[in-house]
Scaffold this motif. Structure first.
Motif, PDB file in Angstrom:
ATOM      1  N   THR A 263      48.510  14.122  20.154  1.00  0.00           N
ATOM      2  CA  THR A 263      47.220  14.060  20.713  1.00  0.00           C
ATOM      3  C   THR A 263      46.329  15.297  20.519  1.00  0.00           C
ATOM      4  OG1 THR A 263      47.346  14.701  22.996  1.00  0.00           O
ATOM      5  CG2 THR A 263      48.044  12.472  22.102  1.00  0.00           C
ATOM      6  N   LYS A 264      45.236  14.514  20.643  1.00  0.00           N
ATOM      7  CA  LYS A 264      43.249  16.341  20.515  1.00  0.00           C
ATOM      8  C   LYS A 264      44.065  17.196  21.587  1.00  0.00           C
ATOM      9  CE  LYS A 264      39.818  14.075  19.969  1.00  0.00           C
ATOM     10  NZ  LYS A 264      38.195  14.134  20.067  1.00  0.00           N
ATOM     11  N   LYS A 265      44.352  16.166  22.399  1.00  0.00           N
ATOM     12  CA  LYS A 265      45.028  17.422  23.997  1.00  0.00           C
ATOM     13  C   LYS A 265      45.819  18.044  24.493  1.00  0.00           C
ATOM     14  CE  LYS A 265      45.182  16.871  28.969  1.00  0.00           C
ATOM     15  NZ  LYS A 265      46.425  16.073  29.987  1.00  0.00           N
ATOM     16  N   SER A 266      47.172  17.744  23.007  1.00  0.00           N
ATOM     17  CA  SER A 266      48.178  18.786  23.134  1.00  0.00           C
ATOM     18  C   SER A 266      47.912  19.234  21.948  1.00  0.00           C
ATOM     19  CB  SER A 266      49.747  17.227  22.783  1.00  0.00           C
ATOM     20  OG  SER A 266      49.712  16.768  21.577  1.00  0.00           O
TER      21      SER A 266
ATOM     22  N   ARG B 299      45.032  20.831  21.776  1.00  0.00           N
ATOM     23  CA  ARG B 299      44.071  21.898  22.434  1.00  0.00           C
ATOM     24  C   ARG B 299      45.424  22.473  22.523  1.00  0.00           C
ATOM     25  NH1 ARG B 299      38.919  22.892  22.005  1.00  0.00           N
ATOM     26  NH2 ARG B 299      38.308  20.318  21.452  1.00  0.00           N
ATOM     27  N   ALA B 300      45.711  22.245  23.896  1.00  0.00           N
ATOM     28  CA  ALA B 300      46.882  23.152  24.089  1.00  0.00           C
ATOM     29  C   ALA B 300      47.643  24.190  23.475  1.00  0.00           C
ATOM     30  CB  ALA B 300      47.960  23.020  24.958  1.00  0.00           C
TER      31      ALA B 300
END
Length: 237
Positions: free
Chosen positions: A157-160, A162-163
């Motif tokens: 996902t965009k979140k993972s 980015r992390a």
């Protein structure tokens, strides 16, 4: 870089099917073009379809493969392109530190167990302030037998993403989903109907008629989901 594992037959079918999806490939070629600079390196070039299209617009391009058998095929295919260098690449590659304007890698990171280490390795290939450009498959709910057979360890996902970029010390400049209708089609084909996305009339019809509409719509509005995550990050310096 870990070798890509899985069912070689399904891998070949998927690669051949993607090779016939000309509009899909040209869309993703265009996404990366503004960030490549004059001398990029591609990490995991596969059959070389993207490399050929990028190299046609650049003075120099380096295509790479980790797998020895695919490297032989890649070298044979690229032998007629004077501005494309082909080399075997395993990350980290200390001997190439800081040589390139950008590192681009499409649908490779999901195969690598230590994906943060791979991102650091890609960043190390690039001169200070250069870019790392990636496309990876999106959303774990779409993980199918095709993903597993082709060696996918995860979808993002965009979140993972980015992390992972933050942990690798890379600063994100652009991050969005791409090909929203493609995610719906992929999930239906692989998870509901248990099909592999190989060459055939369905792939050609989607690429010819649906993909151009999707691309035009996503120029206007970024969708909240997609088949892929596209990300551009800058190296320190």
């Amino acid at each position: 870089m870990a070798d890509i594992t899985g069912d070689q037959r399904i891998q070949s079918e998927v690669l051949e099917g993607l090779a016939t999806a000309v509009n899909h490939r040209r869309w993703f070629v265009e996404l990366a073009m503004p960030y490549l600079g004059e001398n990029p390196i591609e990490v995991g070039s596969g059959l070389g379809d993207y490399a050929i299209e990028w190299a046609a617009r650049l003075p120099r391009f380096t295509a790479t493969e980790a797998d020895p058998d695919r490297l032989v095929q890649l070298e044979k295919r690229m032998s007629g392109f004077a501005n494309i260098e082909v080399r075997q690449l395993l990350l980290p590659a200390d001997g190439l530190a800081g040589e390139y304007s950008a590192a681009v890698s499409y649908n490779v990171l999901e195969h690598i167990e230590d994906h943060v280490g791979a991102l650091r390795g890609m960043g190390a290939l690039v001169r200070p302030g250069g870019r790392v450009i990636l496309i990876v498959p999106a959303f774990m709910f779409a993980m199918s037998r095709v993903d597993i057979a082709t060696g996918h360890l995860r979808r993002y996902t965009k979140k993972s993403m980015r992390a992972a970029m933050d942990e690798a010390g890379l600063r994100i400049e652009r991050l969005h989903y791409a090909n929203a209708l493609g995610l719906i089609g992929y999930y239906g084909a692989t998870s509901i109907f248990k099909l592999a996305p190989k060459e055939g009339p369905m792939v050609r019809l989607y690429d010819r008629f649906v993909l151009p509409v999707t691309r035009a719509a996503e120029r206007v509005v970024r969708p909240p989901f997609g088949q892929s995550v596209f990300v551009v990050a800058r190296t320190p310096g």
